[in-house]
Design a protein around this motif. Structure first.
Motif, PDB file in Angstrom:
ATOM      1  N   PHE A 151      -9.157 -10.520  -4.246  1.00  0.00           N
ATOM      2  CA  PHE A 151      -8.915  -9.547  -2.910  1.00  0.00           C
ATOM      3  C   PHE A 151      -7.556 -10.227  -3.456  1.00  0.00           C
ATOM      4  CE2 PHE A 151     -13.007 -11.341  -1.972  1.00  0.00           C
ATOM      5  CZ  PHE A 151     -13.827 -10.167  -1.784  1.00  0.00           C
ATOM      6  N   GLY A 152      -6.992  -9.776  -4.654  1.00  0.00           N
ATOM      7  CA  GLY A 152      -5.418  -9.150  -4.545  1.00  0.00           C
ATOM      8  C   GLY A 152      -4.011 -10.632  -3.688  1.00  0.00           C
ATOM      9  N   ALA A 160      -5.031   4.182  -8.598  1.00  0.00           N
ATOM     10  CA  ALA A 160      -5.059   4.533  -6.262  1.00  0.00           C
ATOM     11  C   ALA A 160      -5.645   3.284  -6.201  1.00  0.00           C
ATOM     12  CB  ALA A 160      -5.867   6.014  -6.779  1.00  0.00           C
ATOM     13  N   THR A 161      -7.203   2.925  -6.504  1.00  0.00           N
ATOM     14  CA  THR A 161      -7.481   1.877  -5.449  1.00  0.00           C
ATOM     15  C   THR A 161      -7.192   1.150  -5.161  1.00  0.00           C
ATOM     16  OG1 THR A 161      -8.722   0.987  -7.106  1.00  0.00           O
ATOM     17  CG2 THR A 161      -9.658   3.142  -6.010  1.00  0.00           C
ATOM     18  N   LYS A 162      -5.950   0.494  -5.095  1.00  0.00           N
ATOM     19  CA  LYS A 162      -4.885  -0.740  -5.352  1.00  0.00           C
ATOM     20  C   LYS A 162      -3.554  -0.763  -4.046  1.00  0.00           C
ATOM     21  CE  LYS A 162      -7.048  -2.834  -8.324  1.00  0.00           C
ATOM     22  NZ  LYS A 162      -8.134  -1.655  -9.073  1.00  0.00           N
ATOM     23  N   VAL A 163      -3.355  -1.394  -3.484  1.00  0.00           N
ATOM     24  CA  VAL A 163      -2.673  -1.502  -2.595  1.00  0.00           C
ATOM     25  C   VAL A 163      -1.615  -0.429  -2.868  1.00  0.00           C
ATOM     26  CG1 VAL A 163      -0.324  -3.244  -0.926  1.00  0.00           C
ATOM     27  CG2 VAL A 163      -3.348  -3.725  -1.770  1.00  0.00           C
ATOM     28  N   PHE A 164      -0.697  -1.348  -4.218  1.00  0.00           N
ATOM     29  CA  PHE A 164       0.463  -0.585  -4.952  1.00  0.00           C
ATOM     30  C   PHE A 164      -0.094   0.971  -6.238  1.00  0.00           C
ATOM     31  CE2 PHE A 164       5.111  -0.937  -6.768  1.00  0.00           C
ATOM     32  CZ  PHE A 164       4.920  -0.127  -7.289  1.00  0.00           C
ATOM     33  N   GLY A 165      -0.707   2.061  -5.331  1.00  0.00           N
ATOM     34  CA  GLY A 165      -1.085   2.543  -6.216  1.00  0.00           C
ATOM     35  C   GLY A 165      -0.443   3.817  -7.418  1.00  0.00           C
ATOM     36  N   ILE A 166      -0.469   3.903  -8.269  1.00  0.00           N
ATOM     37  CA  ILE A 166       0.570   5.090  -8.653  1.00  0.00           C
ATOM     38  C   ILE A 166      -0.698   6.236  -9.393  1.00  0.00           C
ATOM     39  CG2 ILE A 166       2.784   4.273  -8.907  1.00  0.00           C
ATOM     40  CD1 ILE A 166       1.997   3.651 -11.636  1.00  0.00           C
ATOM     41  N   PRO A 173      -3.738   5.877   2.986  1.00  0.00           N
ATOM     42  CA  PRO A 173      -2.448   4.975   1.624  1.00  0.00           C
ATOM     43  C   PRO A 173      -0.967   6.163   2.417  1.00  0.00           C
ATOM     44  CG  PRO A 173      -3.847   7.117   1.865  1.00  0.00           C
ATOM     45  CD  PRO A 173      -4.454   5.986   2.804  1.00  0.00           C
ATOM     46  N   SER A 174       0.011   5.357   1.917  1.00  0.00           N
ATOM     47  CA  SER A 174       1.054   6.068   1.749  1.00  0.00           C
ATOM     48  C   SER A 174       2.324   7.022   1.170  1.00  0.00           C
ATOM     49  CB  SER A 174       2.349   5.035   2.543  1.00  0.00           C
ATOM     50  OG  SER A 174       3.523   5.398   3.065  1.00  0.00           O
ATOM     51  N   LEU A 175       1.738   8.333   0.857  1.00  0.00           N
ATOM     52  CA  LEU A 175       2.250   9.806   0.112  1.00  0.00           C
ATOM     53  C   LEU A 175       2.744  10.217   0.388  1.00  0.00           C
ATOM     54  CD1 LEU A 175      -1.799  10.025  -0.168  1.00  0.00           C
ATOM     55  CD2 LEU A 175      -0.218   8.872  -2.092  1.00  0.00           C
ATOM     56  N   PRO A 176       4.218  10.332  -0.954  1.00  0.00           N
ATOM     57  CA  PRO A 176       5.249  11.204  -0.760  1.00  0.00           C
ATOM     58  C   PRO A 176       4.578  12.871  -0.883  1.00  0.00           C
ATOM     59  CG  PRO A 176       4.486  10.887  -2.645  1.00  0.00           C
ATOM     60  CD  PRO A 176       3.819   9.933  -2.489  1.00  0.00           C
ATOM     61  N   THR A 177       5.702  13.724   0.033  1.00  0.00           N
ATOM     62  CA  THR A 177       5.555  14.868   0.289  1.00  0.00           C
ATOM     63  C   THR A 177       5.226  15.531  -1.376  1.00  0.00           C
ATOM     64  OG1 THR A 177       7.897  15.068   0.593  1.00  0.00           O
ATOM     65  CG2 THR A 177       6.357  14.819   2.458  1.00  0.00           C
ATOM     66  N   ILE A 178       5.275  17.046  -1.157  1.00  0.00           N
ATOM     67  CA  ILE A 178       5.771  17.460  -2.397  1.00  0.00           C
ATOM     68  C   ILE A 178       6.730  17.751  -2.693  1.00  0.00           C
ATOM     69  CG2 ILE A 178       5.306  19.465  -0.834  1.00  0.00           C
ATOM     70  CD1 ILE A 178       3.854  18.920  -4.975  1.00  0.00           C
ATOM     71  N   ASP A 187      -5.955 -11.922 -14.402  1.00  0.00           N
ATOM     72  CA  ASP A 187      -6.528 -10.285 -13.856  1.00  0.00           C
ATOM     73  C   ASP A 187      -5.635 -10.734 -12.973  1.00  0.00           C
ATOM     74  OD1 ASP A 187      -7.523  -8.271 -12.929  1.00  0.00           O
ATOM     75  OD2 ASP A 187      -9.525  -9.186 -13.539  1.00  0.00           O
ATOM     76  N   ALA A 188      -5.204 -10.155 -12.383  1.00  0.00           N
ATOM     77  CA  ALA A 188      -3.985 -10.134 -10.910  1.00  0.00           C
ATOM     78  C   ALA A 188      -3.831  -8.541 -11.094  1.00  0.00           C
ATOM     79  CB  ALA A 188      -3.053 -10.653 -10.677  1.00  0.00           C
ATOM     80  N   ALA A 189      -5.207  -7.989 -10.734  1.00  0.00           N
ATOM     81  CA  ALA A 189      -5.638  -6.820 -10.894  1.00  0.00           C
ATOM     82  C   ALA A 189      -5.056  -6.082  -9.280  1.00  0.00           C
ATOM     83  CB  ALA A 189      -6.890  -6.080 -10.548  1.00  0.00           C
ATOM     84  N   ALA A 190      -5.239  -6.644  -8.062  1.00  0.00           N
ATOM     85  CA  ALA A 190      -5.432  -6.122  -6.876  1.00  0.00           C
ATOM     86  C   ALA A 190      -3.019  -7.080  -5.917  1.00  0.00           C
ATOM     87  CB  ALA A 190      -6.080  -6.267  -5.870  1.00  0.00           C
ATOM     88  N   ALA A 191      -3.015  -7.949  -7.468  1.00  0.00           N
ATOM     89  CA  ALA A 191      -2.010  -8.688  -6.623  1.00  0.00           C
ATOM     90  C   ALA A 191      -0.382  -8.363  -6.946  1.00  0.00           C
ATOM     91  CB  ALA A 191      -2.098 -10.222  -7.121  1.00  0.00           C
ATOM     92  N   ALA A 192      -0.103  -6.598  -7.552  1.00  0.00           N
ATOM     93  CA  ALA A 192       1.241  -6.486  -7.370  1.00  0.00           C
ATOM     94  C   ALA A 192       2.283  -6.837  -6.872  1.00  0.00           C
ATOM     95  CB  ALA A 192       1.018  -5.058  -8.323  1.00  0.00           C
ATOM     96  N   THR A 193       2.139  -7.002  -5.021  1.00  0.00           N
ATOM     97  CA  THR A 193       2.794  -6.806  -4.150  1.00  0.00           C
ATOM     98  C   THR A 193       2.756  -8.536  -3.179  1.00  0.00           C
ATOM     99  OG1 THR A 193       0.858  -6.971  -2.488  1.00  0.00           O
ATOM    100  CG2 THR A 193       2.726  -4.241  -3.229  1.00  0.00           C
TER     101      THR A 193
END
Length: 207
Positions: free
Chosen positions: A137-138, A182-188, A4-9, A160-166
């Motif tokens: 699988f997106g 959070a389990t998806k490629v584009f997770g918030i 995951p690529s997470l932002p800093t605080i 149902d494109a749950a994992a296909a946002a990107t």
């Protein structure tokens, strides 16, 4: 394995302060609206289209349920869907008041195709209320083929494109339901979006 690529605080704090300043901690706040509109523009740019409309929901399952409730043909109760999917897909179908009619997927693409759906419909006493197409699988769904299927048979299609946002490459008038879990490629964290090129849905309409 994805990392995951997470932002800093330090990058997150300004947004939290904006939320605190408005005293809006749930829906319809300025950050919620900005993300909805920005996500619609981002999807449109990637698909090369204008007028993408995004409807935020609490989860991907809810997005599918709402789309089916709005689009399913009245007086019918079966929903064609692939047997190869996550259980939440079937949950959404049942929550919408429909009964899953499971169909085996294509052995190579692992998805339900229009040809397989047409073959399954020949075994049904009446046309289904809707078809739920799952993006395995997106992978980008074949929107163009399913648009042709809906035109020919008059059966509403929901994705149902749950994992296909990107990976969405075409956005039409059929709802594309993506998950931002959070389990998806584009997770918030949690939330979902139902996207398509259309005006705002109205209760009781059959888009």
């Amino acid at each position: 394995m994805l990392r995951p690529s997470l932002p800093t605080i330090d990058r997150v704090l300004p947004f939290l302060r904006r939320i605190d300043e408005t005293r809006i901690y749930s829906n319809q706040g300025p950050l919620w609206t900005a993300f909805r509109d920005g996500f619609a523009r981002w999807l449109g740019l990637r698909a090369g289209v204008r007028g993408v409309h995004v409807v935020p929901t609490s989860s991907g399952t809810t997005a599918i349920e709402v789309a089916l409730r709005l689009r399913a043909a009245a007086g019918r109760h079966l929903c064609l869907m692939p047997s190869f999917t996550f259980i939440a897909s079937a949950h959404a179908v049942c929550n919408a008041g429909l009964t899953p009619f499971l169909v085996d997927v294509d052995a190579e693409s692992l998805v339900l195709t229009p040809v397989l759906a047409e073959r399954a419909m020949r075994r049904m006493a009446m046309p289904p209320a809707a078809v739920l197409v799952v993006s395995a699988f997106g992978a980008p769904p074949d929107v163009e083929a399913w648009e042709a299927f809906e035109r020919e048979h008059g059966v509403p299609v929901v994705f149902d494109a749950a994992a296909a946002a990107t990976s969405l490459r075409r956005i039409g008038r059929q709802p594309l339901c993506v998950s931002l879990h959070a389990t998806k490629v584009f997770g918030i964290g949690e939330e979902a979006r139902s996207s398509r090129r259309t005006a705002t849905w109205l209760p009781g309409s059959n888009p």
